[in-house]
Design a protein around this motif. Structure first.
Motif, PDB file in Angstrom:
ATOM      1  N   ALA A   7      -3.914 -22.291 -20.778  1.00 21.74           N
ATOM      2  CA  ALA A   7      -4.804 -21.700 -19.936  1.00 21.74           C
ATOM      3  C   ALA A   7      -5.665 -20.353 -20.580  1.00 21.74           C
ATOM      4  O   ALA A   7      -6.688 -20.048 -20.664  1.00 21.74           O
ATOM      5  CB  ALA A   7      -4.571 -21.547 -18.498  1.00 21.74           C
ATOM      6  N   ASP A   8      -4.476 -19.462 -20.969  1.00 21.68           N
ATOM      7  CA  ASP A   8      -4.870 -18.287 -21.602  1.00 21.68           C
ATOM      8  C   ASP A   8      -5.615 -18.556 -22.713  1.00 21.68           C
ATOM      9  O   ASP A   8      -6.571 -17.602 -22.885  1.00 21.68           O
ATOM     10  CB  ASP A   8      -3.481 -17.436 -21.770  1.00 21.68           C
ATOM     11  CG  ASP A   8      -3.836 -16.028 -22.623  1.00 21.68           C
ATOM     12  OD1 ASP A   8      -4.568 -15.347 -21.771  1.00 21.68           O
ATOM     13  OD2 ASP A   8      -3.412 -15.833 -23.703  1.00 21.68           O
ATOM     14  N   MET A  49     -11.990 -28.831 -23.058  1.00 22.95           N
ATOM     15  CA  MET A  49     -13.413 -28.185 -22.353  1.00 22.95           C
ATOM     16  C   MET A  49     -14.481 -28.995 -22.754  1.00 22.95           C
ATOM     17  O   MET A  49     -15.448 -29.028 -21.710  1.00 22.95           O
ATOM     18  CB  MET A  49     -13.427 -26.764 -23.188  1.00 22.95           C
ATOM     19  CG  MET A  49     -12.262 -25.968 -22.711  1.00 22.95           C
ATOM     20  SD  MET A  49     -11.955 -24.297 -23.268  1.00 22.95           S
ATOM     21  CE  MET A  49     -13.576 -23.514 -22.977  1.00 22.95           C
ATOM     22  N   ARG A  50     -14.443 -29.665 -23.789  1.00 24.75           N
ATOM     23  CA  ARG A  50     -15.868 -30.494 -24.066  1.00 24.75           C
ATOM     24  C   ARG A  50     -15.752 -31.530 -22.985  1.00 24.75           C
ATOM     25  O   ARG A  50     -16.940 -31.921 -22.435  1.00 24.75           O
ATOM     26  CB  ARG A  50     -15.661 -30.917 -25.404  1.00 24.75           C
ATOM     27  CG  ARG A  50     -17.213 -31.751 -25.841  1.00 24.75           C
ATOM     28  CD  ARG A  50     -16.930 -32.046 -27.474  1.00 24.75           C
ATOM     29  NE  ARG A  50     -15.948 -32.551 -27.849  1.00 24.75           N
ATOM     30  CZ  ARG A  50     -15.313 -33.604 -28.030  1.00 24.75           C
ATOM     31  NH1 ARG A  50     -15.998 -34.646 -27.243  1.00 24.75           N
ATOM     32  NH2 ARG A  50     -14.005 -34.038 -28.521  1.00 24.75           N
ATOM     33  N   HIS A  51     -14.643 -32.060 -22.815  1.00 28.74           N
ATOM     34  CA  HIS A  51     -14.614 -33.539 -21.826  1.00 28.74           C
ATOM     35  C   HIS A  51     -15.033 -32.838 -20.366  1.00 28.74           C
ATOM     36  O   HIS A  51     -15.606 -33.732 -19.574  1.00 28.74           O
ATOM     37  CB  HIS A  51     -13.251 -33.987 -22.020  1.00 28.74           C
ATOM     38  CG  HIS A  51     -13.223 -34.965 -22.951  1.00 28.74           C
ATOM     39  ND1 HIS A  51     -13.546 -35.940 -23.538  1.00 28.74           N
ATOM     40  CD2 HIS A  51     -11.957 -34.579 -24.041  1.00 28.74           C
ATOM     41  CE1 HIS A  51     -13.310 -36.341 -24.778  1.00 28.74           C
ATOM     42  NE2 HIS A  51     -12.083 -35.697 -24.976  1.00 28.74           N
ATOM     43  N   ALA A  52     -14.695 -31.732 -20.142  1.00 31.61           N
ATOM     44  CA  ALA A  52     -15.079 -31.304 -18.699  1.00 31.61           C
ATOM     45  C   ALA A  52     -16.425 -30.664 -18.729  1.00 31.61           C
ATOM     46  O   ALA A  52     -16.928 -30.368 -17.780  1.00 31.61           O
ATOM     47  CB  ALA A  52     -13.957 -29.985 -18.475  1.00 31.61           C
ATOM     48  N   ILE A  80      -9.595 -23.008 -16.378  1.00 38.61           N
ATOM     49  CA  ILE A  80      -8.478 -23.577 -15.864  1.00 38.61           C
ATOM     50  C   ILE A  80      -8.323 -24.945 -15.486  1.00 38.61           C
ATOM     51  O   ILE A  80      -7.523 -25.763 -15.916  1.00 38.61           O
ATOM     52  CB  ILE A  80      -7.819 -22.603 -15.001  1.00 38.61           C
ATOM     53  CG1 ILE A  80      -7.590 -21.009 -15.575  1.00 38.61           C
ATOM     54  CG2 ILE A  80      -6.375 -22.926 -14.573  1.00 38.61           C
ATOM     55  CD1 ILE A  80      -7.144 -20.103 -14.584  1.00 38.61           C
ATOM     56  N   ARG A  81      -9.111 -25.335 -14.553  1.00 34.13           N
ATOM     57  CA  ARG A  81      -9.191 -26.623 -14.237  1.00 34.13           C
ATOM     58  C   ARG A  81      -9.262 -27.679 -15.415  1.00 34.13           C
ATOM     59  O   ARG A  81      -8.910 -28.841 -15.553  1.00 34.13           O
ATOM     60  CB  ARG A  81     -10.137 -26.997 -13.050  1.00 34.13           C
ATOM     61  CG  ARG A  81      -9.859 -26.227 -11.709  1.00 34.13           C
ATOM     62  CD  ARG A  81     -10.896 -26.457 -10.699  1.00 34.13           C
ATOM     63  NE  ARG A  81     -10.834 -25.740  -9.432  1.00 34.13           N
ATOM     64  CZ  ARG A  81     -11.381 -25.034  -8.893  1.00 34.13           C
ATOM     65  NH1 ARG A  81     -12.564 -24.454  -9.577  1.00 34.13           N
ATOM     66  NH2 ARG A  81     -11.025 -24.176  -7.891  1.00 34.13           N
ATOM     67  N   VAL A 121     -10.428 -14.627  -6.747  1.00 32.49           N
ATOM     68  CA  VAL A 121     -10.457 -14.070  -7.871  1.00 32.49           C
ATOM     69  C   VAL A 121     -11.132 -14.878  -9.105  1.00 32.49           C
ATOM     70  O   VAL A 121     -12.176 -14.569  -9.625  1.00 32.49           O
ATOM     71  CB  VAL A 121      -9.070 -13.533  -8.386  1.00 32.49           C
ATOM     72  CG1 VAL A 121      -9.279 -12.923  -9.860  1.00 32.49           C
ATOM     73  CG2 VAL A 121      -8.512 -12.525  -7.605  1.00 32.49           C
ATOM     74  N   VAL A 122     -10.551 -16.179  -9.320  1.00 30.85           N
ATOM     75  CA  VAL A 122     -10.897 -16.935 -10.596  1.00 30.85           C
ATOM     76  C   VAL A 122     -12.111 -17.622 -10.466  1.00 30.85           C
ATOM     77  O   VAL A 122     -12.613 -17.962 -11.396  1.00 30.85           O
ATOM     78  CB  VAL A 122      -9.833 -17.843 -11.119  1.00 30.85           C
ATOM     79  CG1 VAL A 122      -8.443 -17.039 -11.579  1.00 30.85           C
ATOM     80  CG2 VAL A 122      -9.307 -18.913  -9.947  1.00 30.85           C
ATOM     81  N   GLU A 123     -12.761 -17.888  -9.044  1.00 33.86           N
ATOM     82  CA  GLU A 123     -13.910 -18.424  -9.072  1.00 33.86           C
ATOM     83  C   GLU A 123     -14.983 -17.473  -8.830  1.00 33.86           C
ATOM     84  O   GLU A 123     -16.233 -17.831  -8.860  1.00 33.86           O
ATOM     85  CB  GLU A 123     -13.780 -19.322  -7.588  1.00 33.86           C
ATOM     86  CG  GLU A 123     -13.003 -20.574  -7.561  1.00 33.86           C
ATOM     87  CD  GLU A 123     -13.090 -21.500  -6.698  1.00 33.86           C
ATOM     88  OE1 GLU A 123     -13.687 -20.991  -5.208  1.00 33.86           O
ATOM     89  OE2 GLU A 123     -12.621 -22.983  -6.549  1.00 33.86           O
TER      90      GLU A 123
END
Length: 153
Positions: A7-8, A49-52, A80-81, A121-123
């Motif tokens: 994730a980082d 990330m490409r698939h998402a 992250i998701r 925070v993350v959203e």
């Protein structure tokens, strides 16, 4: 909450792509070098990330990666998701699906609250915020609290 290396690395790679802009693709090895991420690991992350739908890629000498959407529209939560799945889970499931009996019954609401706090925070933080070095006021206020910097065991 535990933030994995995956994730980082994913967030750092996405910030690098946001900073690079969309005029031309950025090579994976350039992202890996800039953020000190193992290239093979990065390639797997970029594939997730490409698939998402967060990253687009092109093969070849003029190929590389770039963000699929404007940096203002991609949050840390989205990244992250994409690489880890849900932000908060309890024993691999959704907090709203767990049930506790007796004196542990209120625990479900604690897990729901933990997820809500994390989302707050993350959203809110986008890649554009991070690439510009400027966080939303609420997030900045949390980070400025000296107690936030204290590790408790």
């Amino acid at each position: 909450m535990r933030i994995s290396a995956k994730a980082d690395y994913a967030v750092r790679a996405a910030i690098e792509l946001a900073a690079a802009g969309t005029e031309r693709p950025t090579k994976g090895d350039a992202v890996a070098q800039a953020q000190n991420i193992p290239l093979k690991f990065l390639e797997n992350i970029l594939a997730d990330m490409r698939h998402a739908g967060l990253v687009t890629s092109r093969r070849g000498a003029e190929g590389g990666y770039w963000l699929a959407r404007p940096a203002e529209e991609i949050t840390v939560a989205d990244i992250i998701r994409a690489v880890e799945g849900p932000l908060a889970s309890v024993r691999g499931g959704r907090p709203e699906d767990v049930e506790y009996a007796g004196s542990a019954e209120p625990l479900q609401r604690v897990w729901i609250s933990v997820r809500a706090a994390l989302r707050s925070v993350v959203e809110e933080v986008t890649l554009a915020d991070l690439a510009a070095g400027k966080l939303p006021k609420g997030v900045e206020a949390l980070a400025k609290d000296p107690e936030a910097w204290v590790t408790r065991r």
